[in-house]
Design a protein around this motif. Structure first.
Motif, PDB file in Angstrom:
ATOM      1  N   THR A  83      53.530  83.178  13.818  1.00  0.00           N
ATOM      2  CA  THR A  83      53.207  84.079  14.910  1.00  0.00           C
ATOM      3  C   THR A  83      53.981  83.663  16.161  1.00  0.00           C
ATOM      4  OG1 THR A  83      51.317  82.675  15.490  1.00  0.00           O
ATOM      5  CG2 THR A  83      50.885  84.560  14.038  1.00  0.00           C
ATOM      6  N   GLY A  84      54.014  84.556  17.162  1.00  0.00           N
ATOM      7  CA  GLY A  84      54.659  84.213  18.418  1.00  0.00           C
ATOM      8  C   GLY A  84      53.802  83.281  19.251  1.00  0.00           C
ATOM      9  N   GLN A  85      52.520  83.601  19.331  1.00  0.00           N
ATOM     10  CA  GLN A  85      51.555  82.742  20.006  1.00  0.00           C
ATOM     11  C   GLN A  85      50.752  81.988  18.948  1.00  0.00           C
ATOM     12  OE1 GLN A  85      49.343  84.667  23.385  1.00  0.00           O
ATOM     13  NE2 GLN A  85      50.246  86.517  22.525  1.00  0.00           N
ATOM     14  N   PRO A  86      50.553  80.718  19.155  1.00  0.00           N
ATOM     15  CA  PRO A  86      50.919  79.888  20.304  1.00  0.00           C
ATOM     16  C   PRO A  86      52.272  79.192  20.174  1.00  0.00           C
ATOM     17  CG  PRO A  86      49.444  78.673  18.882  1.00  0.00           C
ATOM     18  CD  PRO A  86      49.617  80.024  18.243  1.00  0.00           C
ATOM     19  N   TRP A  87      52.940  79.343  19.016  1.00  0.00           N
ATOM     20  CA  TRP A  87      54.140  78.546  18.740  1.00  0.00           C
ATOM     21  C   TRP A  87      55.227  78.755  19.785  1.00  0.00           C
ATOM     22  CZ3 TRP A  87      53.000  75.196  15.019  1.00  0.00           C
ATOM     23  CH2 TRP A  87      52.016  75.552  14.075  1.00  0.00           C
ATOM     24  N   GLY A  88      55.550  80.005  20.092  1.00  0.00           N
ATOM     25  CA  GLY A  88      56.628  80.273  21.028  1.00  0.00           C
ATOM     26  C   GLY A  88      56.344  79.763  22.427  1.00  0.00           C
ATOM     27  N   LEU A  89      55.071  79.791  22.816  1.00  0.00           N
ATOM     28  CA  LEU A  89      54.686  79.299  24.137  1.00  0.00           C
ATOM     29  C   LEU A  89      54.807  77.780  24.217  1.00  0.00           C
ATOM     30  CD1 LEU A  89      51.463  81.440  24.737  1.00  0.00           C
ATOM     31  CD2 LEU A  89      53.818  81.975  25.393  1.00  0.00           C
ATOM     32  N   GLY A  90      54.693  77.117  23.076  1.00  0.00           N
ATOM     33  CA  GLY A  90      54.731  75.658  23.045  1.00  0.00           C
ATOM     34  C   GLY A  90      56.118  75.065  23.011  1.00  0.00           C
ATOM     35  N   VAL A  91      57.156  75.907  23.005  1.00  0.00           N
ATOM     36  CA  VAL A  91      58.533  75.406  23.012  1.00  0.00           C
ATOM     37  C   VAL A  91      58.933  75.139  24.462  1.00  0.00           C
ATOM     38  CG1 VAL A  91      60.923  75.857  22.375  1.00  0.00           C
ATOM     39  CG2 VAL A  91      59.065  76.766  20.962  1.00  0.00           C
ATOM     40  N   PRO A  92      59.230  73.895  24.831  1.00  0.00           N
ATOM     41  CA  PRO A  92      59.548  73.574  26.231  1.00  0.00           C
ATOM     42  C   PRO A  92      60.928  74.075  26.627  1.00  0.00           C
ATOM     43  CG  PRO A  92      59.837  71.641  24.863  1.00  0.00           C
ATOM     44  CD  PRO A  92      59.253  72.696  23.967  1.00  0.00           C
ATOM     45  N   PRO A  93      61.183  74.198  27.922  1.00  0.00           N
ATOM     46  CA  PRO A  93      62.502  74.650  28.382  1.00  0.00           C
ATOM     47  C   PRO A  93      63.641  73.782  27.880  1.00  0.00           C
ATOM     48  CG  PRO A  93      60.912  74.736  30.173  1.00  0.00           C
ATOM     49  CD  PRO A  93      60.224  74.042  29.027  1.00  0.00           C
ATOM     50  N   SER A  94      63.404  72.497  27.681  1.00  0.00           N
ATOM     51  CA  SER A  94      64.463  71.604  27.210  1.00  0.00           C
ATOM     52  C   SER A  94      64.948  71.964  25.819  1.00  0.00           C
ATOM     53  CB  SER A  94      63.965  70.151  27.217  1.00  0.00           C
ATOM     54  OG  SER A  94      62.854  69.992  26.342  1.00  0.00           O
ATOM     55  N   ARG A  95      64.148  72.784  25.103  1.00  0.00           N
ATOM     56  CA  ARG A  95      64.541  73.201  23.753  1.00  0.00           C
ATOM     57  C   ARG A  95      64.664  74.716  23.662  1.00  0.00           C
ATOM     58  NH1 ARG A  95      61.117  69.421  19.702  1.00  0.00           N
ATOM     59  NH2 ARG A  95      62.601  70.311  18.235  1.00  0.00           N
ATOM     60  N   GLY A  96      64.905  75.345  24.819  1.00  0.00           N
ATOM     61  CA  GLY A  96      65.175  76.774  24.836  1.00  0.00           C
ATOM     62  C   GLY A  96      63.966  77.660  25.000  1.00  0.00           C
ATOM     63  N   GLY A  97      62.806  77.086  25.259  1.00  0.00           N
ATOM     64  CA  GLY A  97      61.596  77.883  25.367  1.00  0.00           C
ATOM     65  C   GLY A  97      61.143  78.079  26.795  1.00  0.00           C
ATOM     66  N   PRO A  98      59.966  78.667  26.976  1.00  0.00           N
ATOM     67  CA  PRO A  98      59.212  79.330  25.918  1.00  0.00           C
ATOM     68  C   PRO A  98      59.966  80.544  25.382  1.00  0.00           C
ATOM     69  CG  PRO A  98      58.237  79.794  28.052  1.00  0.00           C
ATOM     70  CD  PRO A  98      59.291  78.760  28.292  1.00  0.00           C
ATOM     71  N   VAL A  99      59.756  80.854  24.122  1.00  0.00           N
ATOM     72  CA  VAL A  99      60.516  81.907  23.453  1.00  0.00           C
ATOM     73  C   VAL A  99      60.159  83.254  24.060  1.00  0.00           C
ATOM     74  CG1 VAL A  99      61.080  82.963  21.250  1.00  0.00           C
ATOM     75  CG2 VAL A  99      60.480  80.538  21.359  1.00  0.00           C
ATOM     76  N   ALA A 100      61.169  83.973  24.569  1.00  0.00           N
ATOM     77  CA  ALA A 100      60.913  85.216  25.295  1.00  0.00           C
ATOM     78  C   ALA A 100      60.546  86.374  24.371  1.00  0.00           C
ATOM     79  CB  ALA A 100      62.131  85.579  26.132  1.00  0.00           C
ATOM     80  N   ALA A 101      61.217  86.470  23.236  1.00  0.00           N
ATOM     81  CA  ALA A 101      60.993  87.613  22.351  1.00  0.00           C
ATOM     82  C   ALA A 101      59.775  87.384  21.467  1.00  0.00           C
ATOM     83  CB  ALA A 101      62.223  87.840  21.481  1.00  0.00           C
ATOM     84  N   PRO A 102      58.932  88.401  21.298  1.00  0.00           N
ATOM     85  CA  PRO A 102      57.790  88.249  20.393  1.00  0.00           C
ATOM     86  C   PRO A 102      58.255  88.119  18.951  1.00  0.00           C
ATOM     87  CG  PRO A 102      58.002  90.530  21.077  1.00  0.00           C
ATOM     88  CD  PRO A 102      58.992  89.749  21.890  1.00  0.00           C
ATOM     89  N   SER A 103      57.401  87.554  18.113  1.00  0.00           N
ATOM     90  CA  SER A 103      57.740  87.412  16.699  1.00  0.00           C
ATOM     91  C   SER A 103      57.535  88.741  15.983  1.00  0.00           C
ATOM     92  CB  SER A 103      56.861  86.339  16.049  1.00  0.00           C
ATOM     93  OG  SER A 103      55.562  86.853  15.810  1.00  0.00           O
ATOM     94  N   LEU A 104      57.966  88.799  14.742  1.00  0.00           N
ATOM     95  CA  LEU A 104      57.772  90.009  13.936  1.00  0.00           C
ATOM     96  C   LEU A 104      56.294  90.287  13.684  1.00  0.00           C
ATOM     97  CD1 LEU A 104      60.634  89.564  11.304  1.00  0.00           C
ATOM     98  CD2 LEU A 104      60.614  91.042  13.327  1.00  0.00           C
ATOM     99  N   LYS A 105      55.453  89.275  13.839  1.00  0.00           N
ATOM    100  CA  LYS A 105      54.025  89.454  13.595  1.00  0.00           C
ATOM    101  C   LYS A 105      53.268  89.855  14.863  1.00  0.00           C
ATOM    102  CE  LYS A 105      51.828  87.441  10.349  1.00  0.00           C
ATOM    103  NZ  LYS A 105      52.086  88.433   9.300  1.00  0.00           N
ATOM    104  N   ASP A 106      53.985  90.221  15.918  1.00  0.00           N
ATOM    105  CA  ASP A 106      53.322  90.579  17.173  1.00  0.00           C
ATOM    106  C   ASP A 106      52.306  91.716  16.995  1.00  0.00           C
ATOM    107  OD1 ASP A 106      53.123  90.183  20.106  1.00  0.00           O
ATOM    108  OD2 ASP A 106      53.896  92.226  20.178  1.00  0.00           O
ATOM    109  N   PRO A 107      52.614  92.795  16.249  1.00  0.00           N
ATOM    110  CA  PRO A 107      51.603  93.846  16.061  1.00  0.00           C
ATOM    111  C   PRO A 107      50.333  93.332  15.368  1.00  0.00           C
ATOM    112  CG  PRO A 107      53.766  94.655  15.449  1.00  0.00           C
ATOM    113  CD  PRO A 107      53.905  93.167  15.629  1.00  0.00           C
ATOM    114  N   VAL A 108      50.504  92.411  14.428  1.00  0.00           N
ATOM    115  CA  VAL A 108      49.349  91.826  13.736  1.00  0.00           C
ATOM    116  C   VAL A 108      48.530  90.983  14.717  1.00  0.00           C
ATOM    117  CG1 VAL A 108      48.612  90.293  11.863  1.00  0.00           C
ATOM    118  CG2 VAL A 108      50.575  91.827  11.537  1.00  0.00           C
ATOM    119  N   GLU A 109      49.232  90.196  15.545  1.00  0.00           N
ATOM    120  CA  GLU A 109      48.533  89.377  16.538  1.00  0.00           C
ATOM    121  C   GLU A 109      47.704  90.249  17.472  1.00  0.00           C
ATOM    122  OE1 GLU A 109      50.970  86.198  18.383  1.00  0.00           O
ATOM    123  OE2 GLU A 109      52.551  86.921  17.055  1.00  0.00           O
TER     124      GLU A 109
END
Length: 224
Positions: A83-109
């Motif tokens: 899922t996009g949340q919480p994984w994408g939010l947990g990516v720090p700026p030093s590793r390119g995050g937080p991930v701006a684009a939602p995941s493919l599972k965004d409608p399910v979330e």
């Protein structure tokens, strides 16, 4: 001024709107918070250690393989869709995050959030038709709040009144059980005649599943 901005972003944020959560997470990272603190601020609970172990082990390994971030997240040997949340939010700026684009599972979330806000969707198991197909593994905020990493399952097409089923005591246990069952079913289909041929996994794909099981077993035996 900065505190006022964060309070405003917090009021405007909703787990039903990924972009609003990304804006909040970015502001929190800008204040010097780390991933654990950002997720605590976004969800109001501490995430279990296994969450960060899985994030580190299975996201970072593939960072050099793909340009698209969600592509990188599914490249490791885990047969799941994150899922996009919480994984994408947990990516720090030093590793390119937080991930701006939602995941493919965004409608399910969004569907899960609308029907049960206590659930935190984590991943959907990928398989050739075993019993966990078309479902999502979730934490519960109420369980995390008391220190439990229990995993529950709800269907992809979740709606009000959809059943929520206990799956396992932890996400690592759920991953191990899912991949073990997927491998058993996939190996069985290789020996079936006829129509299954179009969905039979190759030997390379079976080796990927075996490697995933071995790695999850290593993580399960790692001292807490």
């Amino acid at each position: 001024m900065a505190d006022a901005m964060i309070r405003r972003l917090r009021r405007q944020s909703s787990r039903g709107d990924y972009a609003s959560m990304v804006r909040l997470a970015k502001a929190l990272y800008a204040r010097g918070l780390n991933s654990r603190d950002v997720l605590r601020a976004c969800y109001g609970v501490d995430f279990p250690e296994e969450f960060f172990v899985i994030a580190e082990e299975f996201f970072a390994v593939a960072e050099e393989c793909f340009d698209d971030y969600w592509g990188r997240m599914v490249r490791p040997r885990l047969s799941v869709e994150f899922t996009g949340q919480p994984w994408g939010l947990g990516v720090p700026p030093s590793r390119g995050g937080p991930v701006a684009a939602p995941s493919l599972k965004d409608p399910v979330e969004k569907r899960i959030f609308a029907c049960d806000r206590d659930l935190v969707p984590l991943m959907g198991p990928l398989s050739n038709g075993n019993r966990w197909s078309h479902s999502v593994f979730c934490y519960r905020l109420s369980q995390l709040r008391v220190g439990h990493s229990t995993i529950f399952v709800i269907g992809n097409e979740a709606g009000r009144g959809s059943p929520v089923t206990f799956r396992s005591a932890s996400l690592l246990e759920a991953l191990h059980a899912h991949h073990t069952e997927y491998l058993r079913v996939a190996e069985g289909k290789r020996n079936e005649p006829g129509d299954w041929k179009e969905v039979v996994l190759t030997e390379w794909e079976l080796d990927e599943l075996r490697a995933a099981i071995e790695r999850v077993e290593e993580l399960l035996t790692r001292p807490a």
